[in-house]
Design an enzyme around this catalytic site. Structure first.
Site, PDB file in Angstrom:
ATOM      1  N   CYS A 404     -47.894 -23.413 111.914  1.00  0.00           N
ATOM      2  CA  CYS A 404     -46.579 -23.977 112.232  1.00  0.00           C
ATOM      3  C   CYS A 404     -45.931 -24.572 110.985  1.00  0.00           C
ATOM      4  CB  CYS A 404     -46.712 -24.997 113.364  1.00  0.00           C
ATOM      5  SG  CYS A 404     -45.149 -25.414 114.163  1.00  0.00           S
ATOM      6  N   HIS A 585     -49.390 -21.638 117.396  1.00  0.00           N
ATOM      7  CA  HIS A 585     -50.549 -22.529 117.338  1.00  0.00           C
ATOM      8  C   HIS A 585     -51.759 -21.812 117.938  1.00  0.00           C
ATOM      9  CE1 HIS A 585     -48.731 -26.480 116.195  1.00  0.00           C
ATOM     10  NE2 HIS A 585     -47.629 -25.871 116.613  1.00  0.00           N
ATOM     11  N   GLU A 587     -54.781 -22.497 117.845  1.00  0.00           N
ATOM     12  CA  GLU A 587     -55.832 -23.400 118.339  1.00  0.00           C
ATOM     13  C   GLU A 587     -55.759 -23.617 119.838  1.00  0.00           C
ATOM     14  OE1 GLU A 587     -52.556 -26.294 116.793  1.00  0.00           O
ATOM     15  OE2 GLU A 587     -53.288 -24.258 116.411  1.00  0.00           O
TER      16      GLU A 587
END
Length: 629
Positions: A404, A585, A587
């Site tokens: 990001c 993102h 994750e």
């Protein structure tokens, strides 16, 4: 419908989320379908506008819901896809009741906390608990409810009353409560008085815990277990010792070893449930894979040193999902993760005179790192330190992953130093930037802050000719999930399920994966269709399309773009061991048994085994019945 309530006493942050997730995992290993709800007793509508330095990270779901980080734990442990409704806040409940009052739903009545607000909470829990959350597309058998905060706090009182009423409504055979309490070690002796007081408090509010999970530094001896059982009016078998362990992934093993799974099944009368044989098989395979991976983790001796350069490193939960994703990738690479957090402010020129010790220590850590990760964030503070670290990675061929904000800063650094644009900047940092390389997306609401970013699951299209790309090949050559699917076959088998999410059901050749990342395989026909992936997003700024051609002419490749082809999603440098930035993102979709591809590639490159991982030879194999890695 069965409910498991996990509440906490004595102190907050005692581990309710991990215990709730572990209970759900244990039930799934027996073939049950499990959902989760997190109750946060704060007045915010959601977590979107909370500071990460105070509240921890904001976890984003497929539908764009900005939620508490515990929902990330639920998704990672249970391999489910939750929605914004799975995070209940006081603000949401008040908002709903007030909206109904204004619409005349309570016409003629005095709207009160009891029964109107408690009814709203109870109805919401019962409705959300029945929503399918996994690839079976069937109603869950059990819903795990975590009550945030500490029982007895004024903020959670109305939720405690609503849960008391829920227990009365559904019946004792359909509702089980686990109360998590602290048993502190005072001068080498474990003390049970705080737990006795906590149980007394929760009983005074109308709830009666069925199981007591005692957080402690060392196992409880039988004498102390008997004492807690006597004074808390439960059987000794209903007192569970939750000791400190080498890894949170061992908590399910710890609970299972004390018979928690059998306790859950017995109290909730789950033996009477009809369970699909395919789900039972999947549960056994998942449990075997989980045990193998988590136990072997303690026997990894080769280290990989990852430096995280961020601005919120003072708060341990600000990058919670990033840390977990690094752990998942390191386990898949059979490496012991050594994570070093560096505050990006310590890398800036001013720190050399203001804090010389911190400055030189930070730069030493960056220079000696096997890999450097720059995560997301907002605001100009300490960003120049991140840019300096990125420049070092690019010039010294240190593996780099930018997420990001990390992608945006990588583009700024490249523009300044390789494109002769020294004034390149972001309009987030300088609204009058001479070279606005990063700009606010035009469709973003400029007046309202809450839930107005580009959020949720979005498609990224790899450009034709990206076959050279390392990140492309990590997605393209994915050998499949280590988490078995409902019928025990690979998640990349298109025949796995007749149902797909609304976000992906219209994608041709779509193959759903276990962690929700949608992948469209390149076409085998004469039409070389590009690879398409779905990942979760949370951003307000983007790379200015006006500068993309100049950046690419200097060697920065934007190989992944959005549906329109105008929004940059993935950048990569070609002649570099691993230099990747992603606007999304990754994750948020990483799983214990299925690490995120950008994280897996980054850690593998940092460990020097990226070619083996891309070719499917370096990743740990799990003992799965279907032979999947």
């Amino acid at each position: 419908m069965k409910y498991v309530l996990v509440s906490g006493g004595v102190i907050s942050g005692i581990g309710k989320g991990v215990i709730a997730s572990s209970c759900g995992l244990l039930l799934k290993t027996k073939g049950f379908k499990v959902s989760s709800i997190k109750i946060d007793p704060y007045l915010n509508i959601d977590a979107g506008l909370m500071a990460p330095a105070e509240h921890g990270e904001v976890f984003v779901l497929d539908d764009g819901g900005e939620t508490d980080l515990d929902l990330g734990n639920y998704e990672r442990y249970l391999n489910v896809t939750l929605t914004r409704d799975n995070n209940i806040t006081t603000g949401k409940m008040y908002q709903s009741v007030i909206a109904k009052e204004r619409a005349g739903k309570y016409i003629g009545k005095t709207v009160q906390m009891v029964p109107h607000l408690t009814d709203e909470i109870q109805e919401t829990i019962e409705r959300v608990a029945r929503v399918p959350v996994d690839d079976t597309n069937e109603k869950p058998d059990v819903c795990i409810i975590e009550l945030g905060g500490t029982v007895g706090d004024i903020e959670s009182t109305v939720f405690v009353e609503a849960l008391r009423r829920l227990r009365r409504t559904v019946g004792k055979d359909n509702f089980l409560q686990i109360h998590v309490s602290l048993v502190p070690d005072i001068h080498g002796e474990l003390k049970s008085k705080p737990t006795q007081a906590a149980i007394r408090d929760v009983r005074s509010l109308g709830l009666s815990p069925d199981l007591i999970a005692c957080r402690c530094s060392k196992p409880l001896d039988q004498k102390l277990i008997d004492k807690i059982a006597l004074y808390c009016d439960v059987e000794p078998s209903q007192v569970v010792s939750v000791t400190d362990v080498s890894s949170l992934y061992r908590v399910p093993l710890l609970l299972e070893s004390q018979g928690l799974t059998d306790q859950l099944i017995d109290v909730l009368r789950l033996k009477q449930s009809v369970i699909s044989s395919s789900l039972v098989t999947r549960g056994v395979q998942t449990w075997n894979a989980w045990k193998e991976l988590t136990i072997s983790r303690d026997h990894f001796f080769k280290e990989v040193r990852i430096v995280l350069v961020g601005k919120y490193t003072d708060h341990p939960d600000a990058y919670h999902s990033v840390f977990k994703s690094l752990e998942h990738a390191a386990m898949a690479c059979s490496r012991k993760l050594v994570r070093i957090d560096v505050h990006s402010g310590h890398l800036e020129a001013a720190a050399e005179t203001e804090s010389p010790v911190a400055y030189h220590k930070a730069w030493h850590q960056v220079y000696t790192a096997d890999g450097v990760l720059v995560p997301g964030g907002f605001g100009v503070r300490a960003c120049e330190g991140m840019i300096s670290a990125i420049k070092t990675c690019r010039e010294k061929n240190t593996p780099f992953l930018g997420i990001c904000l990390g992608l945006q800063l990588a583009a700024i650094e490249f523009a300044r130093n390789k494109c002769d644009l020294p004034q390149a900047d972001s309009t987030e940092f300088n609204s009058d930037a001479a070279v606005p390389l990063i700009i606010e997306m035009p469709e973003i609401d400029k007046t309202t802050m809450g839930a107005t970013m580009r959020l949720g699951n979005r498609a990224t299209h790899f450009l034709p000719g990206s076959e050279w790309s390392k990140i492309y090949n990590l997605y393209r050559n994915d050998p499949g999930s280590s988490m078995p699917t409902a019928n025990g076959t690979s998640p990349f088998d298109a025949s796995n399920s007749d149902d797909t999410s609304s976000a992906t059901k219209d994608i041709p050749n779509h193959n759903p994966t276990a962690n929700g990342t949608a992948v469209q395989e390149p076409s085998t026909t004469s039409d070389p269709s590009p690879l398409i992936i779905n990942e979760r997003h949370r951003h307000r700024w983007e790379v200015n399309p006006a500068y993309v051609e100049k950046l690419e002419s200097a060697g920065m490749n934007f190989i992944g773009r959005d549906d329109s082809g105008k929004r940059m999603e993935i950048l990569e440098l070609k002649d570099h061991p691993f230099f990747v930035g992603v606007q999304f993102h990754p994750e948020y979709l990483s799983r214990v048994l299925r690490p995120s591809k950008p994280f897996l590639g980054f850690v593998a490159a940092s460990a020097g085994i990226l070619p083996e991982i891309i070719n499917g030879k370096g990743r740990r194999a799990s003992s799965m019945g279907n032979g999947e890695p």
